[in-house]
Design a protein around this motif. Structure first.
Motif, PDB file in Angstrom:
ATOM      1  N   LYS A 138      41.909  46.907  59.951  1.00  0.00           N
ATOM      2  CA  LYS A 138      41.210  48.201  59.948  1.00  0.00           C
ATOM      3  C   LYS A 138      40.361  48.432  58.697  1.00  0.00           C
ATOM      4  O   LYS A 138      39.767  49.500  58.545  1.00  0.00           O
ATOM      5  CB  LYS A 138      42.179  49.369  60.117  1.00  0.00           C
ATOM      6  N   SER A 139      40.278  47.437  57.818  1.00  0.00           N
ATOM      7  CA  SER A 139      39.452  47.617  56.626  1.00  0.00           C
ATOM      8  C   SER A 139      37.982  47.435  56.968  1.00  0.00           C
ATOM      9  O   SER A 139      37.620  46.886  58.014  1.00  0.00           O
ATOM     10  CB  SER A 139      39.863  46.618  55.540  1.00  0.00           C
ATOM     11  N   PHE A 140      37.124  47.901  56.061  1.00  0.00           N
ATOM     12  CA  PHE A 140      35.674  47.733  56.229  1.00  0.00           C
ATOM     13  C   PHE A 140      35.074  47.482  54.858  1.00  0.00           C
ATOM     14  O   PHE A 140      35.307  48.258  53.918  1.00  0.00           O
ATOM     15  CB  PHE A 140      35.045  48.970  56.854  1.00  0.00           C
ATOM     16  N   HIS A 141      34.271  46.399  54.754  1.00  0.00           N
ATOM     17  CA  HIS A 141      33.711  46.029  53.453  1.00  0.00           C
ATOM     18  C   HIS A 141      32.218  45.728  53.502  1.00  0.00           C
ATOM     19  O   HIS A 141      31.674  45.215  52.527  1.00  0.00           O
ATOM     20  CB  HIS A 141      34.481  44.842  52.882  1.00  0.00           C
ATOM     21  N   GLY A 142      31.559  46.032  54.612  1.00  0.00           N
ATOM     22  CA  GLY A 142      30.124  45.810  54.675  1.00  0.00           C
ATOM     23  C   GLY A 142      29.732  45.023  55.910  1.00  0.00           C
ATOM     24  O   GLY A 142      30.581  44.624  56.712  1.00  0.00           O
ATOM     25  N   THR A 149      33.402  39.740  57.815  1.00  0.00           N
ATOM     26  CA  THR A 149      34.531  38.889  58.180  1.00  0.00           C
ATOM     27  C   THR A 149      35.757  39.219  57.334  1.00  0.00           C
ATOM     28  O   THR A 149      36.888  39.219  57.832  1.00  0.00           O
ATOM     29  CB  THR A 149      34.155  37.404  58.019  1.00  0.00           C
ATOM     30  N   VAL A 150      35.538  39.519  56.065  1.00  0.00           N
ATOM     31  CA  VAL A 150      36.650  39.986  55.229  1.00  0.00           C
ATOM     32  C   VAL A 150      37.190  41.304  55.776  1.00  0.00           C
ATOM     33  O   VAL A 150      38.396  41.555  55.765  1.00  0.00           O
ATOM     34  CB  VAL A 150      36.212  40.125  53.761  1.00  0.00           C
ATOM     35  N   GLY A 151      36.306  42.154  56.280  1.00  0.00           N
ATOM     36  CA  GLY A 151      36.743  43.398  56.903  1.00  0.00           C
ATOM     37  C   GLY A 151      37.673  43.133  58.078  1.00  0.00           C
ATOM     38  O   GLY A 151      37.551  42.113  58.767  1.00  0.00           O
ATOM     39  N   GLY A 152      38.593  44.043  58.302  1.00  0.00           N
ATOM     40  CA  GLY A 152      39.635  43.794  59.282  1.00  0.00           C
ATOM     41  C   GLY A 152      39.370  44.361  60.657  1.00  0.00           C
ATOM     42  O   GLY A 152      40.286  44.864  61.320  1.00  0.00           O
ATOM     43  N   GLN A 153      38.110  44.305  61.109  1.00  0.00           N
ATOM     44  CA  GLN A 153      37.758  44.797  62.438  1.00  0.00           C
ATOM     45  C   GLN A 153      36.913  43.720  63.122  1.00  0.00           C
ATOM     46  O   GLN A 153      35.698  43.663  62.940  1.00  0.00           O
ATOM     47  CB  GLN A 153      37.011  46.129  62.338  1.00  0.00           C
ATOM     48  N   ALA A 154      37.578  42.905  63.909  1.00  0.00           N
ATOM     49  CA  ALA A 154      36.929  41.728  64.490  1.00  0.00           C
ATOM     50  C   ALA A 154      35.736  42.087  65.365  1.00  0.00           C
ATOM     51  O   ALA A 154      34.803  41.290  65.506  1.00  0.00           O
ATOM     52  CB  ALA A 154      37.948  40.927  65.296  1.00  0.00           C
ATOM     53  N   SER A 155      35.744  43.286  65.949  1.00  0.00           N
ATOM     54  CA  SER A 155      34.634  43.670  66.819  1.00  0.00           C
ATOM     55  C   SER A 155      33.312  43.695  66.067  1.00  0.00           C
ATOM     56  O   SER A 155      32.245  43.551  66.672  1.00  0.00           O
ATOM     57  CB  SER A 155      34.906  45.046  67.431  1.00  0.00           C
ATOM     58  N   TYR A 156      33.350  43.850  64.748  1.00  0.00           N
ATOM     59  CA  TYR A 156      32.123  43.867  63.950  1.00  0.00           C
ATOM     60  C   TYR A 156      31.639  42.467  63.600  1.00  0.00           C
ATOM     61  O   TYR A 156      30.457  42.277  63.293  1.00  0.00           O
ATOM     62  CB  TYR A 156      32.335  44.650  62.651  1.00  0.00           C
ATOM     63  N   GLN A 195      41.506  53.727  53.210  1.00  0.00           N
ATOM     64  CA  GLN A 195      40.685  53.088  54.233  1.00  0.00           C
ATOM     65  C   GLN A 195      39.782  54.141  54.872  1.00  0.00           C
ATOM     66  O   GLN A 195      40.260  55.163  55.371  1.00  0.00           O
ATOM     67  CB  GLN A 195      41.568  52.432  55.289  1.00  0.00           C
ATOM     68  N   GLY A 196      38.476  53.877  54.847  1.00  0.00           N
ATOM     69  CA  GLY A 196      37.515  54.855  55.353  1.00  0.00           C
ATOM     70  C   GLY A 196      37.251  54.716  56.829  1.00  0.00           C
ATOM     71  O   GLY A 196      37.722  55.515  57.641  1.00  0.00           O
ATOM     72  N   GLU A 197      36.515  53.666  57.200  1.00  0.00           N
ATOM     73  CA  GLU A 197      36.172  53.466  58.604  1.00  0.00           C
ATOM     74  C   GLU A 197      37.415  53.255  59.468  1.00  0.00           C
ATOM     75  O   GLU A 197      37.397  53.516  60.672  1.00  0.00           O
ATOM     76  CB  GLU A 197      35.239  52.256  58.749  1.00  0.00           C
ATOM     77  N   GLY A 198      38.495  52.810  58.847  1.00  0.00           N
ATOM     78  CA  GLY A 198      39.725  52.553  59.585  1.00  0.00           C
ATOM     79  C   GLY A 198      40.498  53.792  59.970  1.00  0.00           C
ATOM     80  O   GLY A 198      41.513  53.692  60.662  1.00  0.00           O
TER      81      GLY A 198
END
Length: 408
Positions: A138-142, A149-156, A195-198
């Motif tokens: 659920k993390s988001f880093h850009g 890919t480091v972000g934890g939302q595979a859909s992105y 966590q913001g976007e999460g």
């Protein structure tokens, strides 16, 4: 004379790449925490450009800094340095744990630099096998391919071919899940203090301390992504200051420029020395216009008056949301800190955050979502009590609209 072009929402569909789906309204003017659309209708802004407009719209300190610098110097390559960049870097160093600063244009760029630095630091000190980066679901880093890919939302990150490797995902606020992944091959753990976007999920202090200890035990760096939480948004200059857990690398953007594109990576001298000349760069990073505006933002925000005001505004937001919820019973809880708050929908309205977002716009309020279950508020840090109360009246009308016209 060429006739003036008619600018409508339909023009977006005609000329813009369709990766966004903006609302029908087109704002044309902003002042403080209020914006006006093409028809002259006003909206209270509880969105802040997604936690960007830290001092609202057209704040005089930012406007003055931009106008002054615009008549002095706009751009230099990084073959040269400039006074606004050096002043801003010195102020960030003096106000934080950091000893060195790298400037860029966005949060994604700041994170890209942080991840590359962590890998280079590990390579230089321990060898090529120490390359794993641990992030969180659920993390988001850009949106660069590395950061997404480091972000934890595979859909992105799905659908663009092979992804960067050596990236692992633990469960946020679950220290055991980090223990299960961290090894001598881990070069860094990266997390958002909230966590913001999460879904506006705060990191527990005990969890943050535990991650810091694990990083120390395994000779890994702790990277804190404060793109959304930083520069006063939580009532301290940076959110790490609430927990007492100090990172090795911190990234900042959004509120840093108050609406002008700028990003920064902050770190220690020991870590920074591994980005030697030529190992990384940014054409526009540290340009005088951006740094002059960001300096004015830091000067304005990093004061007891503004930071204490953020926490007072948080209490008013919470009181208003509680009163609304007492009448309509739509929220399970309100999460977050300062002017980064998430109203979590209860089981009856789960999955319907967009309904409340659209109804808010109908009622003259700009809000946000953080996933399908959370309504997010990230307004100006200096929003007035009058603007909060008026905005909450409009939000209550939106809640009423959803619950009465679209019952659960």
């Amino acid at each position: 004379m060429t006739a003036q072009m008619q600018v409508t929402r339909a023009l977006f569909d005609e000329v813009m790449v369709p990766n966004y789906a903006p609302a029908q309204l087109i704002p044309v003017k902003g002042q403080g925490s209020r914006v006006w659309d093409q028809s002259g209708r006003d909206y209270i802004d509880f969105a802040g450009g997604i936690a960007v407009s830290s001092l609202g719209h057209c704040h005089p300190a930012l406007v003055g800094a931009l106008k002054h610098q615009a008549e002095q110097l706009w751009h230099l390559s990084n073959v040269l340095t400039n006074e606004p960049a050096l002043r801003l870097a010195k102020k960030l160093v003096d106000a934080t744990f950091a000893e060195k600063v790298y400037f860029c244009n966005s949060g994604a760029e700041a994170n890209e630099a942080a991840f590359k630095l962590a890998r280079r630091w590990a390579l230089d000190n321990y060898g090529a096998q120490k390359q794993d980066i641990i992030s969180f679901s659920k993390s988001f880093h850009g949106r660069t391919f590395f950061t997404v890919t480091v972000g934890g939302q595979a859909s992105y990150s799905d659908g663009f071919g092979p992804k960067p490797g050596a990236i692992l995902h633990a469960e946020f606020n679950n220290l055991d899940s980090v223990k299960a992944l961290i090894t001598e091959h881990t070069c860094a753990v990266v997390l958002e203090p909230i966590q913001g976007e999460g879904g506006i999920i705060p990191g527990d202090d005990e969890f943050l301390r535990g991650v810091r200890q694990l990083c120390d035990q395994h000779n890994a760096l702790l990277i804190m992504d404060e793109v959304q939480t930083g520069v006063g948004r939580t009532g301290k200059l940076f959110a790490y200051m609430h927990s007492g857990v100090t990172p090795d690398i911190l990234t900042s953007a959004k509120s840093l420029g108050g609406g002008f594109p700028v990003g920064a990576m902050l770190t220690t001298e020991t870590v920074a020395k591994h980005l030697k000349v030529g190992t990384h760069g940014s054409t526009y990073g540290g340009n005088p216009l951006a740094c002059a505006v960001a300096e004015a933002a830091i000067d304005t925000i990093n004061s007891p008056e503004v930071l204490q005001g953020v926490l007072r505004n948080e209490q008013l937001f919470r009181e208003c949301l509680t009163a609304i919820n007492d009448k309509y019973q739509v929220f399970a809880e309100v999460r977050g800190k300062g002017m980064l708050l998430g109203a979590v929908l209860n089981e009856r309205y789960k999955g319907r955050s967009r309904d409340f977002f659209l109804a808010s716009a109908d009622q003259g309020l700009l809000a946000l979502v953080a996933g399908v279950d959370v309504i997010r508020f990230a307004p100006s840090l200096v929003i007035t009590e009058q603007e909060i109360r008026e905005g909450m009246q409009r939000f209550e009308a939106a809640v009423k609209q959803v619950t009465e016209l679209q019952p659960a």
